[in-house]
Design a protein around this motif. Structure first.
Motif, PDB file in Angstrom:
ATOM      1  N   UNK A   1       0.861  -1.184   0.000  1.00 22.65           N
ATOM      2  CA  UNK A   1       0.000   0.000   0.000  1.00 22.65           C
ATOM      3  C   UNK A   1       0.893   1.229   0.000  1.00 22.65           C
ATOM      4  N   UNK A   2       0.480   2.225  -0.749  1.00 23.29           N
ATOM      5  CA  UNK A   2       1.164   3.519  -0.733  1.00 23.29           C
ATOM      6  C   UNK A   2       0.113   4.595  -0.551  1.00 23.29           C
TER       7      UNK A   2
ATOM      8  N   UNK B   1      -5.877  -1.523  -6.693  1.00 21.22           N
ATOM      9  CA  UNK B   1      -6.949  -0.580  -6.377  1.00 21.22           C
ATOM     10  C   UNK B   1      -6.404   0.826  -6.198  1.00 21.22           C
ATOM     11  N   UNK B   2      -7.188   1.790  -6.629  1.00 22.05           N
ATOM     12  CA  UNK B   2      -6.948   3.191  -6.285  1.00 22.05           C
ATOM     13  C   UNK B   2      -8.012   3.556  -5.259  1.00 22.05           C
TER      14      UNK B   2
ATOM     15  N   UNK C   1      -2.859   3.660  -3.148  1.00 22.08           N
ATOM     16  CA  UNK C   1      -2.835   2.563  -4.107  1.00 22.08           C
ATOM     17  C   UNK C   1      -2.575   1.293  -3.313  1.00 22.08           C
ATOM     18  N   UNK C   2      -3.378   0.271  -3.537  1.00 25.52           N
ATOM     19  CA  UNK C   2      -3.279  -0.985  -2.802  1.00 25.52           C
ATOM     20  C   UNK C   2      -3.198  -2.150  -3.768  1.00 25.52           C
ATOM     21  N   UNK C   3      -2.220  -3.033  -3.532  1.00 22.18           N
ATOM     22  CA  UNK C   3      -2.118  -4.295  -4.274  1.00 22.18           C
ATOM     23  C   UNK C   3      -2.538  -5.421  -3.346  1.00 22.18           C
ATOM     24  N   UNK C   4      -3.460  -6.240  -3.824  1.00 19.74           N
ATOM     25  CA  UNK C   4      -3.918  -7.415  -3.083  1.00 19.74           C
ATOM     26  C   UNK C   4      -3.552  -8.678  -3.848  1.00 19.74           C
ATOM     27  N   UNK C   5      -3.194  -9.709  -3.095  1.00 23.18           N
ATOM     28  CA  UNK C   5      -2.932 -11.020  -3.670  1.00 23.18           C
ATOM     29  C   UNK C   5      -4.141 -11.904  -3.383  1.00 23.18           C
ATOM     30  N   UNK C   6      -4.556 -12.656  -4.386  1.00 21.81           N
ATOM     31  CA  UNK C   6      -5.645 -13.619  -4.227  1.00 21.81           C
ATOM     32  C   UNK C   6      -5.000 -14.992  -4.066  1.00 21.81           C
TER      33      UNK C   6
END
Length: 141
Positions: free
Chosen positions: A86-87, A115-116, A131-136
């Protein structure tokens, strides 16, 4: 299958009980097929020592709404979501009132969601941009 906003919001409300989201009074208030919105009151509970909204509270709000939003795109019986990065850019301070975080999908892959999350106040002034990166992942039994 049609999107049921009320069902989604009720599910997220139930998931938040006895969690950080409940402690910070984060409430999911709107959802669509490609977005999720939550609100959080700005009060001493989320202040830093100078009486302003703590950046960490903003990030907690952003990650909460972005991670929950990824759950709308997975089968919870088979998959789990984990935030991996996340930033946040904090652009404006806030002392009191309410902030609203809306997560919108930028990339929806099989294993990564990007995601924004825009955090705004009651006047639609931009407070933070995240800004968020998620792993599934496969669900652990």
């Amino acid at each position: 299958m049609s999107f049921d906003k009320d069902k989604v919001l009720a599910q997220f409300h139930k998931m938040c009980q006895n969690t950080l989201m409940e402690t910070l009074e984060i409430e999911f208030i709107d959802a669509g097929e490609d977005f999720l919105t939550a609100k959080m009151p700005v009060n001493p509970r989320v202040h830093q020592p100078m009486g302003l909204l703590h950046g960490g509270a903003s990030v907690a709000l952003a990650e909460s709404v972005g991670s929950a939003a990824s759950l709308m795109f997975v089968n919870p019986e088979l998959q789990e979501v984990r935030g991996i990065e996340i930033s946040a850019n904090h652009l404006k301070s806030k002392r009191e009132g309410t902030v609203y975080a809306t997560a919108r999908i930028l990339h929806k892959g099989r294993s990564i969601h990007l995601w924004e999350i825009r955090i705004v106040d009651e006047n639609d002034s931009l407070i933070s941009l995240c800004k968020l990166s998620n792993m599934v992942l496969p669900r652990r039994r």
